[in-house]
Structure formats: C-alpha cells, structure tokens
Design a protein around this motif. Structure first.
Motif, short mmCIF file in Angstrom:
data_model
loop_
_atom_site.label_atom_id
_atom_site.label_comp_id
_atom_site.label_asym_id
_atom_site.label_seq_id
_atom_site.Cartn_x
_atom_site.Cartn_y
_atom_site.Cartn_z
N ALA B 80 101.20 61.96 66.05
CA ALA B 80 101.81 60.76 66.62
C ALA B 80 103.13 60.41 65.94
CB ALA B 80 100.84 59.58 66.51
N LYS B 81 104.05 59.86 66.73
CA LYS B 81 105.31 59.33 66.17
C LYS B 81 105.15 57.84 65.86
CE LYS B 81 107.92 62.45 69.16
NZ LYS B 81 108.55 62.52 70.51
N GLY B 82 104.14 57.27 66.47
CA GLY B 82 103.89 55.84 66.27
C GLY B 82 102.69 55.42 67.10
N PHE B 83 102.51 54.13 67.24
CA PHE B 83 101.33 53.61 67.92
C PHE B 83 101.65 52.35 68.71
CE2 PHE B 83 100.12 55.72 64.02
CZ PHE B 83 99.15 56.62 64.44
N ILE B 84 100.94 52.20 69.82
CA ILE B 84 100.95 50.92 70.54
C ILE B 84 99.60 50.27 70.26
CG2 ILE B 84 101.22 49.77 72.76
CD1 ILE B 84 102.62 52.36 73.78
N GLY B 177 105.06 54.74 55.74
CA GLY B 177 103.93 54.17 56.46
C GLY B 177 104.29 53.83 57.90
N ASN B 178 103.42 53.03 58.53
CA ASN B 178 103.63 52.65 59.92
C ASN B 178 104.36 51.32 59.98
OD1 ASN B 178 102.21 54.87 61.31
ND2 ASN B 178 100.44 54.07 60.16
N LYS B 179 105.62 51.38 60.37
CA LYS B 179 106.46 50.18 60.34
C LYS B 179 106.36 49.41 61.65
CE LYS B 179 111.24 49.52 60.19
NZ LYS B 179 112.51 50.20 60.03
N VAL B 180 106.21 48.10 61.54
CA VAL B 180 106.13 47.24 62.73
C VAL B 180 107.51 47.13 63.38
CG1 VAL B 180 105.57 44.93 63.60
CG2 VAL B 180 104.24 45.90 61.70
N GLU B 181 107.60 47.53 64.64
CA GLU B 181 108.88 47.52 65.35
C GLU B 181 108.95 46.45 66.44
OE1 GLU B 181 111.53 49.26 64.74
OE2 GLU B 181 110.85 50.87 63.42
N ASP B 203 110.19 49.09 77.10
CA ASP B 203 111.58 49.08 76.62
C ASP B 203 111.64 49.41 75.13
OD1 ASP B 203 112.29 48.43 79.16
OD2 ASP B 203 112.88 46.36 78.72
N ALA B 204 110.70 48.82 74.37
CA ALA B 204 110.71 49.03 72.92
C ALA B 204 110.36 50.48 72.58
CB ALA B 204 109.74 48.06 72.25
N VAL B 205 109.33 51.01 73.23
CA VAL B 205 108.92 52.40 72.93
C VAL B 205 110.00 53.37 73.39
CG1 VAL B 205 107.18 54.20 73.29
CG2 VAL B 205 106.47 51.81 73.05
N ASP B 206 110.60 53.11 74.55
CA ASP B 206 111.69 53.98 75.02
C ASP B 206 112.83 54.02 74.00
OD1 ASP B 206 110.35 54.66 77.31
OD2 ASP B 206 111.39 53.20 78.59
N ALA B 207 113.17 52.86 73.46
CA ALA B 207 114.24 52.80 72.46
C ALA B 207 113.86 53.63 71.24
CB ALA B 207 114.49 51.34 72.05
N GLU B 213 116.83 51.31 67.73
CA GLU B 213 116.02 50.12 67.45
C GLU B 213 115.77 49.38 68.75
OE1 GLU B 213 115.04 48.86 64.27
OE2 GLU B 213 115.57 50.90 63.65
N PRO B 214 114.56 48.87 68.97
CA PRO B 214 114.34 48.05 70.18
C PRO B 214 115.27 46.84 70.17
CG PRO B 214 112.25 48.56 69.09
CD PRO B 214 113.35 49.01 68.16
N THR B 215 115.78 46.48 71.34
CA THR B 215 116.66 45.30 71.39
C THR B 215 115.85 44.01 71.31
OG1 THR B 215 116.74 45.76 73.74
CG2 THR B 215 118.75 46.17 72.50
N VAL B 216 114.70 43.99 72.00
CA VAL B 216 113.82 42.82 71.90
C VAL B 216 112.67 43.20 70.98
CG1 VAL B 216 112.31 41.24 73.15
CG2 VAL B 216 114.43 42.03 74.21
N THR B 217 112.53 42.50 69.85
CA THR B 217 111.51 42.90 68.88
C THR B 217 110.34 41.93 68.81
OG1 THR B 217 112.75 41.79 67.15
CG2 THR B 217 113.14 44.15 67.41
N SER B 218 110.47 40.76 69.44
CA SER B 218 109.29 39.91 69.50
C SER B 218 109.36 38.99 70.71
CB SER B 218 109.11 39.12 68.20
OG SER B 218 109.97 38.02 68.18
N THR B 219 108.21 38.83 71.34
CA THR B 219 108.10 37.95 72.51
C THR B 219 106.81 37.15 72.39
OG1 THR B 219 106.95 39.67 73.75
CG2 THR B 219 109.34 39.53 74.06
N LEU B 220 106.71 36.12 73.20
CA LEU B 220 105.50 35.29 73.19
C LEU B 220 104.89 35.26 74.57
CD1 LEU B 220 106.84 32.30 71.10
CD2 LEU B 220 105.10 33.94 70.39
N ALA B 221 103.60 35.12 74.62
CA ALA B 221 102.91 34.98 75.90
C ALA B 221 101.66 34.15 75.67
CB ALA B 221 102.51 36.35 76.44
#
Lengths: 174, 228
Positions: B80-84, B177-181, B203-207, B213-221
């Motif tokens: 893996a390159k990373g994780f969702i 380690g696994n960095k939060v993006e 969008d974040a994973v594509d980046a 770097e992802p352009t949007v790094t945090s959102t709320l829902a």
C-alpha cells in the motif's frame, strides 16, 4: 392638511410594525411539508441563519437532532420540559433528518411524542459549508445545541439532562 | 402633490423600519465572533476539545479484529501507498447512506495502493446494531470488499480523534509512518449521490497519487456521535 397626512402615515407605520408577530424576521422556508395536520418547514442554511440571530432580549435554545439519533431522542424530553417550565424561552428543534423522510419519519415522530417545541428541518447537504459557521469547534456530531440571547451565545456538542439545561440557561439570566 | 411626495418619501422608510434592515444587518455578523466574545468571559471550555490527529500527524497503527475473525494492522499492507481509514458503523443512517460509495472507493483505489479500512468505533453494548455479529451480517449484505474492523475496547478512535460516523482519515505511507493527509467527509452530499459536486476523498487521494498535496485537507459533515 399636511400635518394630518403625516400623522396618518405615522400611525400606519406603527400599526404595520405592531402587527408583526413571532420571530423578528421573515420566514422563508424552501418547503413546507404537511401531514396529520402538522407542518414542518424545511430551510436552507441561508434562510435558517435568522433563527440564530434574533436580538429580542429572549433566550433562544436551538437543538440539532434527528429522529434516528439515539442520544438526541433521549434528551428531547428535557428540552420539552424546559419549554413547559420556562415559557419565555424560545426552543427550536432543528431536525437533520433526511428531507425525503419528513412525511415518513419526522412528522410521525412529532405526532407520536406530541412535541410541543417548534420543529423545523435544515436541508443543507454539504455540512462543510455551514457547520463551521455554527461553531468553529463543532465536529458535526449530533446532538448539538446553541443557547443565545442577543449577542451572547454558547455552543454545546454534548447531550443534556434537565439540570444541565437549567444550568446552561442560568448563564444567560442577567 | 405634496401628499404624493410625502408618500414617496415615507414608503421606503416604512419598509426599512419594519424588519428589512434589522435582518440584513444580523446576517452579516459572523456567528463565530459572537461565540468567541462570550468564551473569553467564561470558564474555559472542556479540555477534551481538539484532541486527536491533525493533518500532518503520524497515525498510530492498530491490530483490530476483522469480520473474517482475523486481526488486521496497517503494517500488513506491504504494497500500500496509503490508506483510506473510515470510521463507520451499521446503525447510523448517514453511514448507511455512504455504504455504496465506500465500496466504490475501495474498488477504485485499492488497486492503486489506497485500500479502504473501515473501523466501527461504537460500543456494541450501547448499540446492539453495531455488534460484531451484526457487522458480519451487514458486510455480507452489502458486499464489503474491505476490512470492517471493530474498535474493541474503543482505544483507537480517540487517538485518531474521530467523533462521529462516517469520519474519514486518509493516510500516506512514508519513512516515518502513516501521515494524516486528510480528515473529514467523503463528499459534499450525504443524501443524494447524484447531486454531489465535490468528491473530497477522491480529490485528496488523486492528488496524493499524483505526488501532490491535497488542496482540501479537512472538511466537516453531520454524523452520528460515537457511542461509548
């Protein structure tokens, strides 16, 4: 003659203002859903904002909830009790139920639990747009509550019992 | 004539004095400034705020039981390159609304090196619908193609700082380690997939896949609070 007409106009102004009742803003719901004689107004965020900003010397309690949210439903009786014991406090229960389920879930819930507080629905699917405007620290989890009076406002991402609600209200008595 | 003049002059005044101005003025005032002004004058808020990861932090690994009765750790994924990482559950309608989209994320990104790891953070004693047995049933019904882990003992979600379901953390594997993006929502419309305009997670994973770097790094829902 001129004096008379001015007086006439002035009295008209006063009358027009006096005849306004309820909240000091014009309600502009995007939709009103009715079932079993119960109306629920659905608002987008822009038109919901005035509910959070009334400068009328009254304490306003705005609770974000949903019928499927267990801790929200558990605390509803305390908000109802607050409304019954403090009629001068305005309570608005802002449902975040799915707008498509107003008839199916929300209105039957209101009817079954004979909710006395006003229930409106906030229909704004992109939380990222409006959650930070409610409070910068809100993660988006519900239940959540705003209590405000004029310019003084406090936000709570937590559940309440009745004693805690009374305590929170007491901060606004002055 | 005079009367007409007076009327013309007065009518706009009536309009303004009876509510119009008041409301517009209020709307322009940002709510958060009100909150700030009061928080200074009172006891400090609960110290529990702002715990958990921020973008840029290194996320902890874990060893949690999967619905196939095998333990799963991020360290198991050599390729893996990373994780969702998605905190989600059975009972929450918001989580349920996203189930198909979570399956689609895994289908799209597992092969590209970003598999979905779903974690149920809820205490099954409080929420029976989120029990390990019910997790197995739901995963089979929906054809989950990714691990669906139980945060047994609820020690992992507080370290991440998850507060609700669904709550996404995108991690990028690196030397330290696994960095939060990215932290936040899957997209900008929980209720209607066809009305989605921004796919935050994609969008974040594509980046990241493009070495950016992802352009949007945090959102709320809105989500269901985690049951403890």
């Amino acid at each position: 003659m001129r004096l008379l007409s001015v007086t006439l106009i002035l009295s008209f102004v006063l009358l027009a203002c006096d005849s306004e009742q309820g909240p000091s803003f014009n309600r502009n719901p995007k939709e009103v859903v009715s079932e079993f004689g119960i109306d629920v107004e659905a608002y987008d965020y822009e038109n919901f904002k005035p509910f959070l900003n009334q400068k009328d010397d009254q304490i306003h309690v705005i609770n974000f909830w949903a019928t499927w949210c267990v801790p929200c439903v558990a605390e509803l009786p305390y908000f109802e009790q607050l409304g019954a014991e403090y009629p001068e406090i305005e309570i608005v229960l802002v449902s975040l139920d799915f707008p498509k389920k107003i008839k199916e879930n929300l209105i039957p819930f209101i009817q079954k639990n004979t909710l006395k507080s006003e229930v409106i629905l906030l229909d704004e699917p992109d939380g990222n747009k409006w959650i930070p405007q409610i409070d910068p620290n809100w993660s988006g989890a519900i239940p959540a509550t705003i209590i405000y009076k004029n310019d003084k406002s406090k936000f709570y991402e937590q559940s309440f019992n009745f004693a805690e609600l009374e305590e929170a209200i007491a901060l606004f008595d002055n | 004539m005079k009367l007409t003049k007076i009327f013309l002059f007065t009518i706009p005044f009536i309009f303004i004095s009876c509510g119009g101005a008041e409301v517009t003025e209020d709307l322009t005032e940002p709510l958060d400034s009100l909150t700030e002004s009061i928080s200074n004058s009172e006891e400090p808020d609960e110290s529990s705020e702002n715990i958990g990861y921020e973008v840029g932090d290194i996320a902890t690994d874990f060893s949690l039981m999967n619905i196939d009765d095998q333990k799963v750790s991020l360290a198991d994924y050599d390729e893996a390159k990373g994780f969702i990482v998605i905190f989600t559950c059975n009972h929450c309608p918001y989580a349920v609304a996203y189930e198909d989209r979570i399956v689609a994320l895994d289908a799209k990104y597992k092969t590209q090196g970003y598999p979905v790891i779903a974690i149920n953070p809820n205490n099954p004693d409080v929420m029976e619908e989120d029990s390990f047995e019910n997790m197995k049933i739901r995963a089979a019904e929906k054809g989950f193609t990714f691990p669906y882990l139980l945060d047994d003992g609820q020690e992992i979600f507080p370290q991440y700082g998850a507060t609700k379901t669904p709550h996404v953390y995108i991690l990028k594997k690196g030397a330290d380690g696994n960095k939060v993006e990215y932290i936040g929502a899957i997209d900008d419309n929980y209720g209607d997939e066809s009305a989605v305009t921004v796919k935050y997670v994609e969008d974040a994973v594509d980046a990241l896949l493009n070495g950016e770097e992802p352009t949007v790094t945090s959102t709320l829902a809105i989500g269901c609070s985690i049951k403890m």
